[in-house]
Design a protein around this motif. Sequence first.
Motif, short mmCIF file in Angstrom:
data_model
loop_
_atom_site.label_atom_id
_atom_site.label_comp_id
_atom_site.label_asym_id
_atom_site.label_seq_id
_atom_site.Cartn_x
_atom_site.Cartn_y
_atom_site.Cartn_z
N SER A 134 0.83 -1.21 0.00
CA SER A 134 0.00 0.00 0.00
C SER A 134 0.87 1.26 0.00
O SER A 134 0.56 2.25 0.67
CB SER A 134 -0.95 0.01 1.21
OG SER A 134 -1.81 -1.10 1.16
N GLN A 135 1.94 1.20 -0.79
CA GLN A 135 2.84 2.33 -0.93
C GLN A 135 3.04 2.67 -2.39
O GLN A 135 2.72 1.87 -3.29
CB GLN A 135 4.21 2.00 -0.33
CG GLN A 135 4.26 1.96 1.19
CD GLN A 135 5.70 1.90 1.67
OE1 GLN A 135 6.41 0.94 1.41
NE2 GLN A 135 6.12 2.92 2.39
N SER A 136 3.58 3.86 -2.64
CA SER A 136 4.01 4.23 -3.99
C SER A 136 5.41 3.67 -4.22
O SER A 136 6.13 3.30 -3.28
CB SER A 136 4.03 5.75 -4.15
OG SER A 136 5.06 6.33 -3.35
N LEU A 137 5.81 3.60 -5.48
CA LEU A 137 7.16 3.15 -5.82
C LEU A 137 8.20 4.07 -5.17
O LEU A 137 9.23 3.59 -4.66
CB LEU A 137 7.34 3.13 -7.34
CG LEU A 137 8.74 2.78 -7.87
CD1 LEU A 137 9.25 1.47 -7.29
CD2 LEU A 137 8.71 2.74 -9.40
N ALA A 138 7.97 5.37 -5.18
CA ALA A 138 8.91 6.31 -4.55
C ALA A 138 9.07 6.01 -3.06
O ALA A 138 10.19 6.06 -2.52
CB ALA A 138 8.43 7.73 -4.77
N GLN A 139 7.98 5.72 -2.40
CA GLN A 139 8.05 5.42 -0.96
C GLN A 139 8.84 4.14 -0.70
O GLN A 139 9.63 4.07 0.24
CB GLN A 139 6.64 5.32 -0.39
CG GLN A 139 5.92 6.66 -0.35
CD GLN A 139 4.44 6.51 -0.05
OE1 GLN A 139 3.86 5.43 -0.19
NE2 GLN A 139 3.81 7.61 0.36
#
Length: 340
Positions: free
Chosen positions: A278-283
């Motif tokens: 449940s994260q973005s790739l950047a995160q």
Amino acid sequence: MADTNDAYLAASNRYDLLEYPLVGRSGLRLPRISLGLWNNFGDDRPIATQRAILRRAFDRGVTHFDLANNYGPPAGSAEENFGTILHQDFARYRDELIISTKAGYSMWPGPYGEWGSRKNLLSSLDASLGRMGLDYVDIFYSHRPDPETPLEETMGALATAVTSGKALYAGISNYDAQQTREAHRILGEMGIPLLIHQPRYNMFDRRMEDGLLDALAELDLGSIVFSPLAQGLLTARYLDGVPVGSRASEGRWISEDNIDDAYLERARALNAIAEARSQSLAQLALLWVLRHPQVTSALIGASSVRQLDNSLDALDAPPLTADEITAIEPHAVHGTGTTK
């Protein structure tokens, strides 16, 4: 956050939001994510947008702002713009801030305008202080090793910056493991500790793992890694092509040639791992570089408050598990996105 035309009063809960680990064997603490002003803070960006990003960062506990003499464009304008905002909005908070700058890349014409001579470093530091309207910076870096200037001279200039009171700490950037050991030794003989190293590190640039992480652990140094998102390659920005106005479309730092099939396959696989958390790739990319104990802080850029918030929100998630790190490994390939 208050309207950017109003007098700025920082959020009262700003120190409840982030962790501040010690930098190596020192008493200095940095936030786990720091804000770099390499891009987005020159004269090509609205000052109101710059102010909004800086205010939001501090409201969310980011106490460290990283600059260099040649950041812009044009070179020097990031320090000038930051200095204006600093004195309008952050003057009362100066003792709560870590402000760093660097010298070593090309800044002015002639033989003294770059590299690591005493002449270049100390002249550049004076100019940087003038542009920002400061008496001192917290960290002053040698931005890159100089193949022709003796390392004793470069480190001697950093020592003078500290003993003169124009910098509180000395740092290096882009030095390899052996150069780092030598810089540490030379400064130590002068009675000046080497505080921090600033290397490039991300899933697609893993040179830091080729001895530098070991050197940092051996010397008990901190580090703050730049380009943790690989100039946007470790975001969702290019997963479906090259959008208009992106760095790749403009040919700034990267181009459409970087967005090849190998990159897309790896980035999409990493994005799937991020989505499962449940994260973005950047995160995901930020937590990946922060997994090493030698990495004190990750240095991010931001073109908007929204982008800044997305990066800082990475720290709300639990650390990567051993299984997740193993799953990432086949796709975190050094050299991905690099044009041949």
